[in-house]
Structure formats: structure tokens, C-alpha cells
Motif scaffolding. Structure first.
Motif, PDB file in Angstrom:
ATOM      1  N   GLU A   1      35.631  -9.683  -6.081  1.00 56.48           N
ATOM      2  CA  GLU A   1      34.202  -9.739  -6.353  1.00 56.48           C
ATOM      3  C   GLU A   1      33.617  -8.336  -6.474  1.00 56.48           C
ATOM      4  O   GLU A   1      32.751  -8.084  -7.313  1.00 56.48           O
ATOM      5  CB  GLU A   1      33.467 -10.481  -5.223  1.00 56.48           C
ATOM      6  CG  GLU A   1      33.707 -11.985  -5.183  1.00 56.48           C
ATOM      7  CD  GLU A   1      35.001 -12.382  -4.478  1.00 56.48           C
ATOM      8  OE1 GLU A   1      35.823 -11.484  -4.170  1.00 56.48           O
ATOM      9  OE2 GLU A   1      35.217 -13.587  -4.246  1.00 56.48           O
ATOM     10  N   LEU A   2      34.074  -7.439  -5.615  1.00 51.19           N
ATOM     11  CA  LEU A   2      33.493  -6.092  -5.612  1.00 51.19           C
ATOM     12  C   LEU A   2      33.983  -5.262  -6.794  1.00 51.19           C
ATOM     13  O   LEU A   2      33.235  -4.495  -7.387  1.00 51.19           O
ATOM     14  CB  LEU A   2      33.839  -5.378  -4.295  1.00 51.19           C
ATOM     15  CG  LEU A   2      33.328  -6.059  -3.020  1.00 51.19           C
ATOM     16  CD1 LEU A   2      33.628  -5.185  -1.801  1.00 51.19           C
ATOM     17  CD2 LEU A   2      31.832  -6.349  -3.091  1.00 51.19           C
ATOM     18  N   GLU A   3      35.240  -5.445  -7.151  1.00 51.39           N
ATOM     19  CA  GLU A   3      35.761  -4.679  -8.290  1.00 51.39           C
ATOM     20  C   GLU A   3      35.091  -5.085  -9.599  1.00 51.39           C
ATOM     21  O   GLU A   3      35.066  -4.306 -10.554  1.00 51.39           O
ATOM     22  CB  GLU A   3      37.276  -4.887  -8.398  1.00 51.39           C
ATOM     23  CG  GLU A   3      38.044  -4.047  -7.375  1.00 51.39           C
ATOM     24  CD  GLU A   3      39.557  -4.225  -7.480  1.00 51.39           C
ATOM     25  OE1 GLU A   3      40.275  -3.366  -6.938  1.00 51.39           O
ATOM     26  OE2 GLU A   3      39.998  -5.229  -8.077  1.00 51.39           O
TER      27      GLU A   3
ATOM     28  N   VAL B   1      25.347  -3.639   1.126  1.00 45.80           N
ATOM     29  CA  VAL B   1      24.554  -4.842   0.839  1.00 45.80           C
ATOM     30  C   VAL B   1      25.415  -5.864   0.113  1.00 45.80           C
ATOM     31  O   VAL B   1      25.517  -7.029   0.527  1.00 45.80           O
ATOM     32  CB  VAL B   1      23.337  -4.500  -0.056  1.00 45.80           C
ATOM     33  CG1 VAL B   1      22.630  -5.783  -0.492  1.00 45.80           C
ATOM     34  CG2 VAL B   1      22.379  -3.570   0.664  1.00 45.80           C
ATOM     35  N   ILE B   2      26.046  -5.417  -0.974  1.00 43.90           N
ATOM     36  CA  ILE B   2      26.780  -6.352  -1.835  1.00 43.90           C
ATOM     37  C   ILE B   2      27.967  -6.954  -1.083  1.00 43.90           C
ATOM     38  O   ILE B   2      28.169  -8.169  -1.077  1.00 43.90           O
ATOM     39  CB  ILE B   2      27.256  -5.619  -3.116  1.00 43.90           C
ATOM     40  CG1 ILE B   2      26.040  -5.097  -3.891  1.00 43.90           C
ATOM     41  CG2 ILE B   2      28.101  -6.558  -3.973  1.00 43.90           C
ATOM     42  CD1 ILE B   2      26.399  -4.178  -5.055  1.00 43.90           C
ATOM     43  N   ALA B   3      28.736  -6.077  -0.425  1.00 45.68           N
ATOM     44  CA  ALA B   3      29.896  -6.578   0.308  1.00 45.68           C
ATOM     45  C   ALA B   3      29.462  -7.542   1.400  1.00 45.68           C
ATOM     46  O   ALA B   3      30.118  -8.554   1.657  1.00 45.68           O
ATOM     47  CB  ALA B   3      30.682  -5.403   0.908  1.00 45.68           C
ATOM     48  N   GLY B   4      28.342  -7.234   2.034  1.00 49.21           N
ATOM     49  CA  GLY B   4      27.863  -8.107   3.097  1.00 49.21           C
ATOM     50  C   GLY B   4      27.514  -9.484   2.574  1.00 49.21           C
ATOM     51  O   GLY B   4      27.891 -10.502   3.166  1.00 49.21           O
TER      52      GLY B   4
ATOM     53  N   ALA C   1      21.268  -1.845   5.115  1.00 51.07           N
ATOM     54  CA  ALA C   1      21.648  -2.906   4.180  1.00 51.07           C
ATOM     55  C   ALA C   1      20.792  -4.171   4.324  1.00 51.07           C
ATOM     56  O   ALA C   1      20.272  -4.683   3.325  1.00 51.07           O
ATOM     57  CB  ALA C   1      23.133  -3.236   4.334  1.00 51.07           C
ATOM     58  N   PRO C   2      20.599  -4.693   5.534  1.00 50.30           N
ATOM     59  CA  PRO C   2      19.778  -5.908   5.608  1.00 50.30           C
ATOM     60  C   PRO C   2      18.325  -5.663   5.193  1.00 50.30           C
ATOM     61  O   PRO C   2      17.662  -6.587   4.695  1.00 50.30           O
ATOM     62  CB  PRO C   2      19.883  -6.330   7.083  1.00 50.30           C
ATOM     63  CG  PRO C   2      20.415  -5.145   7.813  1.00 50.30           C
ATOM     64  CD  PRO C   2      21.194  -4.333   6.836  1.00 50.30           C
ATOM     65  N   LEU C   3      17.834  -4.436   5.369  1.00 52.86           N
ATOM     66  CA  LEU C   3      16.468  -4.157   4.920  1.00 52.86           C
ATOM     67  C   LEU C   3      16.387  -4.205   3.397  1.00 52.86           C
ATOM     68  O   LEU C   3      15.430  -4.742   2.826  1.00 52.86           O
ATOM     69  CB  LEU C   3      16.011  -2.770   5.407  1.00 52.86           C
ATOM     70  CG  LEU C   3      16.063  -2.498   6.908  1.00 52.86           C
ATOM     71  CD1 LEU C   3      15.326  -1.197   7.219  1.00 52.86           C
ATOM     72  CD2 LEU C   3      15.463  -3.638   7.710  1.00 52.86           C
ATOM     73  N   ALA C   4      17.405  -3.643   2.733  1.00 56.15           N
ATOM     74  CA  ALA C   4      17.414  -3.667   1.271  1.00 56.15           C
ATOM     75  C   ALA C   4      17.424  -5.111   0.777  1.00 56.15           C
ATOM     76  O   ALA C   4      16.692  -5.481  -0.155  1.00 56.15           O
ATOM     77  CB  ALA C   4      18.637  -2.903   0.748  1.00 56.15           C
TER      78      ALA C   4
END
Lengths: 433, 433, 433, 433
Positions: A110-112, A30-33, A363-366
Motif C-alpha cells: 500500500e505504501l509503495e 499518517v498514511i502508514a497509520g 500524525a493524528p492531528l493531521a
């Protein structure tokens, strides 16, 4: 949730916290997307809020949803969460092997920057996992620590609103017991470290106490007990159903409505799944699978209404199995063998082989659930948001009678979204006027 | 067809003629099925009119359709038809190898009693078939002979009303040309034996001239030309769409709506079919297949609305092939390889193997269309009955914009059926009052 | 080729030229793979010469083949070839989308150093391709230019020996005609630019004239005409069969022997293929597909011997189709529907869905054939090397009766390899003694 | 068993008793099939002895086996057996739903004439079955009663020779224990009613004591213990392997040899089975399935030799599951998902869906094993007949190292059959001379 009294408008720049217990394959995807989309590296495929159109009553597509609904924008989202494994989101995403380096590396910084807070975790509830990044103390202390986490996170990140979406593993099966019957009983159970209180319930409790809607991506008993529904009602907090509808159940709730529409009989439906991710490993444990199985088995009965059609659906053999099979990793594969019959009872067969990707579908559902739960709550929704059934394997409804037919769920969802859009249009008009 | 002015009630014992050009696998399966059900040897599985419930607006099942709609009953049906092969229905059914002897033998007498009338047939239009039971003369003479057949049949069998359902083979592809542009042009073309007038058009012309609704089970250009629509309008006759929606297209219009509902992208959809019946043999001829291909290819575009979703559906590779494969007989088999993508564009695959039976799926549709066309005509319907789109691969609509999504079609169908049910209830009430 | 008179030993450091007409997906995958293996980035999976063991007579595995056979080593291989598109091997490999950047980038320099020589190419023979890097002149001039290319390449690269492996596209179908009946007729046809002389024949002619074995990876009529067999015999050059056995035919020649071993009957075998690479595009042209179809259809008859088993295999419906389907790229997919019957004739079905990769399966065959053809020629082999049937869809044999059963082919291959190994051991012994 | 000293010739008219413990689906299908073939109603498809040709050393088909081997003919077979359910063979065959009435009714009289003798049966060993037609008493008494049954049957039916083929259900899993270590220990265990003595062992003991070869169609530990091998050796009786190789394992031992021949790597092999017959019900019991699972899992290792190929087969995920699924009845269905990799490790997939019929595949194996075991014993074979491995999921061999590769098994089988044919030809010659 028919009434949309005063849909609270969004103020520009207000941040929305999306907090996820369990920062494994789904949460990191989700986050990476979202980050990748913000950088225009990829498209948010599969997300209704980002790409979907409002459907008109006759089913024809209308305007883009995000043009007519006051939804939080990607720039206003702040992600956080909890996990027993302390890896940052980049490390966890690499480990999850869902997304390739070509998507992860450009957003590494961003992810780290996102690290999981210490989790409420208990191996008794998820036997195949473990990790050091966990909270200590009594259940009551853990519940309070979670609330402090939530408040601290929102302050630090200046979030006006928040949503919690469970993206953790499936827990061991448990039925509603005395500790879940009322809020009072639940809080007493917290105090005495009652073994029937699952971690997911503590997360739901903390979220609702802090005023955050709670959406459940796994089939665990969590927000959907009398105790926590009482709390949600009291606090005016929206809750959702459970277990993201992806893969085989998505397909099943697509094909079964066709059989029903066409009055084709059904002798049996055999479903098997192979997957090799953490979820697969967890579900290879019989106690966890039991939770999932209950979630998966119910859908055919509701869709096919055997009472109305005993000659067609009165004696269905329905089997569901899941097998942990590491060669696949996150690439879940389902195989369905469906035994139907037509005119005069002549047998026919449908086989479906769905080579899907668990987290790519989830992921898109979340994301959609976070944005829509926030919208629903701003519109005054509290307790189970039945109109979100579209996203869940096990919708939770006030009546206790969930609808599983994907297309009925879609109709209900869009009817509600049309109401929101009208309310938003009216509010905009009166603001102008 | 929203208005249901004065739905003509059924008089007890009034007979309905169901006349079928092409008495092969489908027609014989319809007739044998109705006889078998009358003898309680089997159930009319797959038939909406016989087993279906009226769906309420919220999608929940209401009363049985046949309890609330004034539909012709099985005892009031009289079957007839035309075929170039003079076999009686029992012999033709045995040859078709759709139904087993355990179903055919107990109704042998009833089936042997029905023999096809001499057909309007031309090898130029269906190259792989032939037979001696054919009409001679000019096209005009053939059209008149058919009208005489229809009137004679109805008189002999004391039928108050009739319906024609094309259950013949797929003809060679042809586009609307000068001969089909107006009734006048069409009749002039009949007079000069114009080679662009197909046999199916002559059947449609004769049916409509006699006041019989015409429903088309194959993809031929027949009732759906300006010429014959003009005639239907003038005569006040209901017409339908074309090509029974069975097998692979049924599945396609089930799964594509799910992709659209979930905003999953589509790269390609490869569909192949193997079947070994007369239809398979006919479609192995490229000219006939062209007719079918056009009918099959259009569905994805309407369902997925690529204009709204260029990033998801803007570049789909859609292939459809049919192969004549005798080992299967009537047991058609479809294999679909569907290449989809989700979140951030990650690819996934769906494979569907549908081991179906062509005529077993088509027979209840032919029956339902006959009964519903009769109902629609009694309710004042004339021209294309859009609400019957549910049954067709190529619905014909007044607007020229067909809907292919099975579940949208279902919603439209039941909305209309609810109107009929209300009209019937009102009529019953006023009759009592 | 039972006699292995004096197997010429390898001299250390002697180079072997592997020349490939058609430097597309297969050729670039061969070259990149060899370079990657040399750099220990990957393993030569699928290659018998690199990973296989000699099978003992009883089928048990013996020593590694490369330990007992005097095969050219990777360090001694020099790759070259021809292509109408002038891209270097790196650019061509990137375009072919077979190997990922993680495999190509570390060997970019090695791949960029190899550029195709101007090709003998004619759009009449491969209608869907084109490119500027082509030879001009009469057929005779082209044949001579190719021989000059070969000699020049071997001199420049100091190659002691060479092999040519056709890795180009499938050409338009042609049968043996007057121009192919004798070497004299062939050379006369070259002189008059006879339109029945295909480019692949000119390559085969040039290779054999230069003393290079010619192995054919496509089903074209090339080395396997009386004319070129005459030349091979005269020049003492080994030739091979044609069309690499990969994908569906590999599977078919695996499963059919089981049916035969178990005396299971066969009603029909339907095979369809979808692929989206250059080969798929070429085969979408009916004239090229005809060549492939002939190559694919023959295999069942030889394996099942219908003459011995008319009751089991006397009336098989065997269909093979190939469809160009771009979403797949090089990832070919086959679907087989196999209709069998057992005890008392009861029907059963086998479905096989092979999601393979065309060039990944073909590359190790091209490599093995190069090394084994070189070995065979050093052992005195000339003309068709029947023992290499294992690698070909259409083995070419002296008797004209190819064997297609994979396991019979394997037995024949290893029997020959055992002879080579014995000869090599004897030679080593006498060298020592 | 290389030596074929003096193959005892058949005397004309000598009867062979085929005795089957467990007269359910398989046994009734064998018997009905033989009767149907005798009446020329159907062909013995799937039977090597009836339709097979001797394969020459080079794999080409030679003469019909039954023309060159002295095998008992159908007219000389007498069938009998035991079952806890007392139904005659006609009733049992109707109940088994394997063969249709069109095959059973014309031979009703023959089938009704065969009734099972009271069985040695114990619910502890097959938990899902039961029946009243059982022997009472101690294990020793049961063993003696079986011997009396065998002798009585052979006398009554004037049989010169006999064979026993276990066609009963799979028993609960058990490993070789003290009671099975020697004949003495086994007989002592019979005396004390030792709970580790399974019914199948008592049948094997009785058969061997009476001089009848024992072939085992199920995976039970029966004839293959040191105790009974000692007895077989002493009595000069041939024994076989176990568990008929049908369905999924047949397919697996066909495809795995191809992977090995082509050096394609294997990551994982997931096999699932659904079946709805008595065997499926029995195997739904975990204890019985364990027996089957052990039998099924071993095959890949032997075929792929991971020790020789650690890079290809060193880490295979191999899962096998069986599910009881009543809609299928005897029509077993297997689904295999096979994860392979090729050149440079690129992954590919094979899916196999085998829609087979359990008893239709097993019946000809039971018949062939009876006839070949009789032949082997007449040729002096005693103990495990390794050359019969072709028919078994778990071949039993003197060395303890079974071969699973179907094609190696086939080569071994035919090598032995060629020896028999030569001995028979020599005997015929000397008889004439």
C-alpha cells in the motif's frame, strides 16, 4: 462559525482526497497509520475523530464522536502529496525512522503505491533540504501546475472532495508584506516571481483555488495572509490555523492554565528542545527557527493575561530554544524549567522533561484536521475555523486574538462539535421523516 | 447548589472567626500571610478570592472577584485554633520554617497574641505527634468543650459568623462504620468513647453544632460521614470536601486532562514525594499514609474514564509513594514518571519534578475556602458544597461522584461564582432602589 | 592478592564452563550476547575484558587487555545453568524482553540448545517466583546433586575449568548465624535441613567443592560466610564480592567521590528505583528488599569518611527505595535527589535520572567476572578477590573493609591487571627462551 | 613539577597578598567567606586546603592537609583587586546576591574597608559591562600602572608574597597571534596598543613581572601564551590553568570517567546552562561564549580517548549551550541529556539537573589556588603547574596535553601534595635537628 446551516450529508462511498505537501516523517506516519489501523495492526491512538467522545456541556463524556458526526471513514480516504525527494511512501517512512518494521512491512504494498508528485520547492526557503523531484518554471506556472496536480489526482482517484494539509518543513521567517496584502497583489507577485512568495503560499493558493480547505502543520506564513483569506472567502473554503500543537507547547498550554487558575506567579519559563529529525536540522537554521520562535513565544501572554495580573505575570522571562541533536532522531525531547512563586512570593520550581516523538504526536492531528476541515467546509465554514484552535500552536482567528489555553480550546471545539452533532441528528431525522 | 436564594449581605464591620484545629505549618502560614498582606509586606499570591477574576462563560477574564462578591475582608477576620503544642503562632511559625524572619518579625506582636486552645488529641490517631496542650475527659465531654471554646471565642472577639478549617495532621485510616452511619449512632458512640470516633470528627461535630461550616484540609474521615452530613443538613451548615489539592495531585489533575483531551494512552504513572515537615513524618506511618493514598489514587480514574476508553486507560499502573526526608523541611518535592503512548501505540515519557512548598501552596486554599464557605452558607448552602471541588484532592459531593479534572472543577466553580455575583448585584440594586 | 606466583598459561582449545544459577534476564542476555558477538552481529559494549585497555600507573590507556592477559576466548566458553522454569535459553530470552528479535532470531539454534538443569529452589527464599524444574530431597542431597550436575556438565562438554556466577534472584534477608560460622556447622546444617541455609549457599558450596570460583551477582548471603570462606581457602578457590554494581549504585559511587574530592557537604541523598522485571517483582517483597537495601545503603559512608569530615558528612539522610512498576519491564529507572552544600553552607541540588536497562548493564559484568575469576584462580588466588571490587555493590574483602569509590576500585583493579600482564609477559618470555 | 627542592618555610606573621582583577560575585564571595570563617560564622566548605585530607597512595584519607603543608593561614591573607565599578566589597557583595545578609552584615566593616583599584578595562573585550573606575593611557602605561598598584599594595599591607587570581568576566574569544608569540613581540604590541592584547593579558604580564603567580578563573587567553610563559620562566613564576571547574563541567568530568571505566558507549551529550548573573549576561554575547565553548567542548575527547575506542566514542554529538536567564541570578542550573549505550549497543539515557550556585562553587577554588600557587612557587615551581589541573576546566600543561578526568587530576594533585608534605616534614626535622 456558530451557524451550521445545512450540514451536507456524506454519500456512501464518496472519496476524500488528503493531499500533503511534504511527504516526510509526518505524512508517511499518517498514511502508514491509517493503513495499519485498517488492517487492525494498531490503534489510532491520539486521534480525536477516531477515539474521542463528544463532551457534554458539563464536561462529562457523551457518545463517540464518530457515531454522531458525519465524518469520512478510513475506507474513503485517498492519500497523495508532493516532495522534492522522489521516494515512495514506504521508502520515505523507512528513512524517517518513526515507525518500526513490524508496522511498515505488513503494509509495504500500500505504501509503495504512493509516490510524491514533483514539489514546488526552493532552497532559499528551506536551506537544509534539497531534492530532484521539483517543478520548474515561474511561480505562476508552478501555481498552475499544482492546480493541475490536484484536479488530476481527484479525477484519477474519483474523489468527491479534498483537503490539503501542509506537512512540509518550516520555512524561513517572513512577515506580511505588500505582496500578501490583497489577492490582486498576490497574483501580480506570482507573475513577477516575487521573492517574498513562499512555496507554502503557492500550495495554499492552489488548494483554495481548487476548493480544498488548507490546514497548515508548520508555522510558515501561508494561508493566513489577507490575500489568501480574501481568496478563501471568495471561494467559500475553510482554512485553519498553523503549526501542529505537539510536544513542548502542548505541555506549556496545559501547565500555564493551571498556574492561572491557581493564581500562582511566574518569574520565568525556560524551554529547550533537542531533536534530530529533518525538522530539527531545518530549525537549526536561524532563519527558520525565527518562524518557529514567534509561533512558540506568544502562548504565555494570552493564557496568563498579564494586564489583569501585573503582580503575577507582569515580568516573565520566557526563553525558547531548539537544538539539532542527531542521536535522538524523531524522538524529540523537551526540557522546561519553570520558576513560579506562591503565597507571599515564595519561589518554587517545576521541571518537565517530555521525551516525546514528533511525528507520532503530529500524525493524528493531521488526520483529525483533514476530517474536521472537510466537515467544517460541508457545514458552510469558510475562512479561519477558530474552533480548530485546539490543534494548533498558532491558531488563526477572524478576530486576530487566538486562544492558547488547551482547555478553553477544548471547550470551544466541543461546543462546535455538539452543534454539528445536533445538525446531523436533525438532518437524519428529516431524511427519515 | 444551583439556587442562590437570598444571599445575605455583609454588614460593615461584622467579624468572621476562622478557627483552625492544628496550628502548625499551614495555619501559621495563613495567619502570618494575612497579617503581612495587611501591612503591605507581601502579596496574597495563590489566593483566588484576593487576586482572581471572575471568568466569563467563554473563559475570558471578567472583573476581580472581590469587586463583585460580598466576601469578608482581611480587616474583618479573627483567627483562632487548637493545638496539642501550646506555642503561640509566632513561635509555631518560626518552628515550622516555612516563612523567613523578614516576613515574621514585622508581625511578631500580632502572631504572639494568638495562642492555641487545648486540643482534642489522641496519639492513637496521629502516632508521630504529641503535646501537653490537650483536653481531658470523655469524647462527649471533649465535644462539649469544643463547642464551649467556639462560643467563647466568638463572643470574646465579637464575631457574627465563623468557619472551621481543619489544618491538622492526617489521621490513621478508617472506613465508615456503624458509629458513623447516623447522627444518633454517632452521638451514642460519643457517649461510650467509641474507638472509631476520630478527633477530626469531634471537631466537625462541634463546628456544625455551632453553625460553622467545616472545611477539611486533610484526607481524614471527618465531616463526610452519614452522621455528620445528617447534622449539617439539619443545622443548615455548609461542608466541604477534603485534603487541599496542592503539589503532585494538583499537577496530576492538570496533566491527566491533557492526555484525555488528546486521547493519548497511559501505561503507568509513578509518583513519589519527599518532604520533611510534620506532615511528612506523620505520613511515614503506614496507617496515616493509607488515608492519604486512598485520597491520591482515585483521581486518574475519574479524569480518564477508562470505561469509555479501555484501549487507552484500561490497564494503568498507578503508584503513589511518600517518603519522610528531613533535609527538605517544608519544601516538598514530587517526581512523576508518566508512561504514555501515542499513534499506533508508540511509547513516550513525561517526567515532572515539582519542587514546591507544602504550606505555601496550602495556605491560600485554606483562606479561600474559609471565605467561600462563609459566602456559600450565607447563600443558603448546606451540606457538601460541590462547587468547591477545585480546592480538594477528595471533593465530597452529594452524588458521591467527584470530579477531579482541575479545569472542569474551575468551570463549575466559576459558574457558581457568576451566580453569586448576579445575586449580589441584584441585591445591591434592590437595596439602592 | 598481590602475589601472582605462576600464572597458569592457557592451553589452546581448553574449554571454560560458565555455569549460572538463575537463567532469567541476565543469564540469557550474557549468552545471547556472546553468541551475537561471535557472529559479529553486535559489539560486547560494557565489557572490560573485551574492549578495555590496561591503564598505566598515570591513568593513560595502554594496550588492549585481551592482548596482554591470558583470558579465555569466546570460542572456548561453554554456558550452562539451573532454573526452576524449564524454558530453553531462547524461550527465556524472549520472555525476558531484554533483547529484540533482531538479535535473538539469528542465534535461535544456539540458544535453544541450552536448557536449564533442575534448580535448587525454595519459595520461602524467593516468594514471588515458582516453577516445576526443581530438585527434590534433603539439602544434603541437593548439594550433592549440584556437584554431580557440575561434574557431568564439564565432562560432557570437555571443560578443563569452570566458573559459577549467580544470576538468580535476590533471596530473603538473612544474617550470618550459627549454621554459617564454620564449615563443620554448615555441613551439619545441610544434614538437618536447617532453615537458615539458603539455596544460593548450596550452589556456592557445590561450586567451591568442585573447584569452581563463585561470583555472586545478587546481594544474598552465599559464598561470603565463614563456613564457605573456610571451604574456599581449603580448596584453593577464588571467590568474589556480591551484587553487580549497575544502575543507581554505579552512579552513586561515581558522584559521591566527586563530592568528597571537592569537599562539598551532603545533607541527604534520596534514591528511588522503578523496574518491572522479575527482579523488581521479587524486590517488592519486603524481605528480599531488606537484603538489597543493606547492600545499597553502605556505600556512602565508606566513600565520604564522615569520621574525617563530621562537618560535611556527619549527618546524612540516605534513603533508598525500589518499586515494582511493570510498564518499564527490564528498563530500570532511577531517580536521585541529592542535597549538597558548598562554601559557607549554601545549599545546592543534583538530580539524576538514569534510564538504564538492568540486564544490559549486568551482562558484561557477569561475563567479565567469569573470565577474570578464572584468571585469578589460575594465578593462585583463593578466597575473596578484592581486586574485583570494581564490579560489585558489596565487595567482599579479607579485611572486611570494602572500598566503594568506583575510581579507587578501578585503580586497584588495574594495578592487579598490570601484575597479571607482567607475569604473563614473563611467562611468555621464559617459554620462548 | 616533580622536584620540590627546598620548599621555603613560612615565617610566622608573613602576609600573603591575594589580588583579584574583577571584584564581582566570585571575588566578594571569597573575601566575605574568609572573613566569615575567621569569625566562626560559617565553614569553608568546598575548600581542599581548609578541610581536605592528604590521600595516601591507596586512596585512603591521611592527615589534614593544613596540618602537613606549610600553607598561609587565614590570618595572614590580605585581599585587594581591581574593578571598573568602584563599589566597596560590601556593596559589591550585596549587589551580587550570592550571600545573604546574615553572612554579610556581621562583617560589614571588614568588607567596606576594601575598595577596588581602577581597572584595566575595555568594553571591546567584555561588551556587556561598563564602569567608571578605569585606568587611562596606552597599554604600556596601563601595564606599568598595574605594576605600581601591586607594589604599592604589598608595601602598604606589608606583604612578603603575593598571588593574582583572575576573577573577572570572560573576554571575547581570541587565538594566539603574532603579538603573543614571544615576550619581545608582546612588549612591542603593548607599545603600539595592539588590539589583540586583552586586558587579562596585561594583568598577567604585570603580575608575573612583579613575581606573583597568576591563576586564571576564566577561559580567556591570558597567562597561557608563549610570550607570557617565556616571562614566567624567566622570572621563575608559577602559573596555572584556566577557567574554574565548577557546575556542569565538574559533573561532566565526573560522569565521563565512569562511562570510560565501564566501557559504556556514548552517542551524544547535550548540555545546556541557564544563569542570570553578570557572567551569564556576558556569555550571552556570542563572542564571549565562543571562548567558553572552546573551553567546555574539549573535555570529553581527552577522557574517553576515541582513538582507542572508535566503536564506543568515535562519533559523539557533543553540544554545549549557555543562556542568560535572569530569574536565576547567581544560581546557575545545568541540564545534561546523555545518550549512552551498553551491551550489544542497547541505548540508555542519563539526565542530570545540577541546580548549583556559580560563585559558591568558584570561591573555594579561587582560595585554594591562591594558597597552593604560593606553595608551589615557594617550592621552586615556575610556569604551568600541571598538578593544579584538578581545579580547572582548561588545565594548562607543559606538554600541551591536559588531563580532564577529575579522578586522574585528583591522583596527580595528591601525589604532588605528598611530595610537598614530605619536603616540609624533612625541613622541619632538619630545622629541629
Amino acid at each position: 462559525m456558530r451557524v451550521v446551516p445545512g450540514l451536507k450529508p456524506l454519500r456512501k462511498g464518496e472519496k476524500l482526497a488528503i493531499l500533503m505537501p511534504g511527504m516526510g516523517a509526518v505524512a508517511t506516519t499518517v498514511i502508514a497509520g491509517v493503513e495499519a489501523v485498517k488492517k487492525k495492526l494498531a490503534a489510532p491512538v491520539g486521534s480525536l475523530t477516531q477515539l474521542g467522545h463528544l463532551l457534554e456541556e458539563d464536561g462529562r463524556p457523551g457518545p463517540l464522536l464518530r457515531d454522531v458526526l458525519p465524518l469520512a471513514s478510513f475506507d474513503d480516504l485517498v492519500f497523495g502529496g508532493w516532495d522534492p525527494i522522489p521516494d515512495d511512501v514506504y521508502a520515505a517512512a523507512v528513512r524517517a525512522k518513526v515507525l518500526g518494521r513490524e508496522h511498515l512491512d505488513p503494509i509495504k504494498a500500500e505504501l509503495e503505491a504512493i509516490r510524491p508528485m514533483p514539489a514546488v520547492f526552493d532552497k532559499e526557503w528551506v536551506r537544509r533540504l534539497d531534492g530532484p523531484n521539483v517543478k520548474k518554471g515561474s511561480l505562476r506556472e508552478k501555481a498552475e501546475a499544482l492546480q493541475a496536480d490536484i484536479k488530476g489526482f481527484m479525477e484519477r482517484n474519483r474523489c468527491a472532495r479534498g483537503v490539503m494539509v501542509w506537512t512540509g518543513s518550516t520555512e524561513v521567517y517572513v512577515e506580511v508584506g505588500p505582496a500578501h496584502e490583497s489577492l490582486k497583489a498576490f497574483e501580480a507577485a506570482l507573475d513577477r516571481n516575487d521573492p517574498t512568495i513562499a512555496p507554502s503560499m503557492i500550495y495554499a493558493y492552489a488548494a483554495i483555488k481548487c476548493g480544498l480547505p488548507f490546514m497548515n502543520g508548520a508555522p510558515n506564513l501561508a494561508q493566513d495572509t489577507p490575500a489568501l483569506q480574501e481568496l478563501a472567502e471568495r471561494e467559500g473554503v475553510a482554512t485553519g490555523g498553523k503549526d501542529f500543537k505537539t510536544g513542548q507547547t502542548l505541555m506549556k498550554t496545559t501547565i500555564a492554565p493551571m498556574l492561572h487558575a491557581r493564581l500562582l506567579g511566574l518569574d520565568g519559563w525556560f524551554s529547550t528542545n533537542i531533536l534530530g529529525n529533518r525538522d530539527g536540522e531545518v530549525l537549526d537554521d536561524a532563519a527558520s527557527f525565527k518562524t518557529k520562535e514567534v509561533s512558540k513565544l506568544g502562548v504565555l501572554d494570552q493564557i496568563l493575561s498579564p494586564k489583569q495580573h501585573p503582580e503575577l505575570y507582569g515580568d516573565i522571562e520566557h526563553k525558547v530554544t531548539i537544538h539539532y541533536y542527531p542521536p535522538r532522531g524523531d524522538n524529540k525531547e523537551g526540557w522546561d524549567a519553570i520558576d513560579i512563586y506562591g503565597w507571599l512570593g515564595y519561589p518554587m520550581q517545576i521541571k518537565v522533561n517530555f521525551q516525546c516523538r514528533d511525528s507520532i504526536l503530529a500524525a493524528p492531528l493531521a488526520l483529525d484536521l483533514a476530517l474536521l476541515a472537510d466537515l467544517g467546509q460541508r457545514a458552510g465554514g469558510k475562512g479561519p475555523q477558530e474552533w480548530l484552535s485546539f490543534f494548533f500552536k498558532s491558531p488563526v482567528t477572524a478576530s486576530g486574538k487566538p486562544v492558547h489555553d488547551l482547555f478553553q480550546q477544548q471547550a470551544t471545539l466541543h461546543a462546535q462539535l455538539r452543534r454539528f452533532a445536533e445538525a446531523a441528528a436533525a438532518a437524519a431525522k428529516s431524511a427519515v421523516g
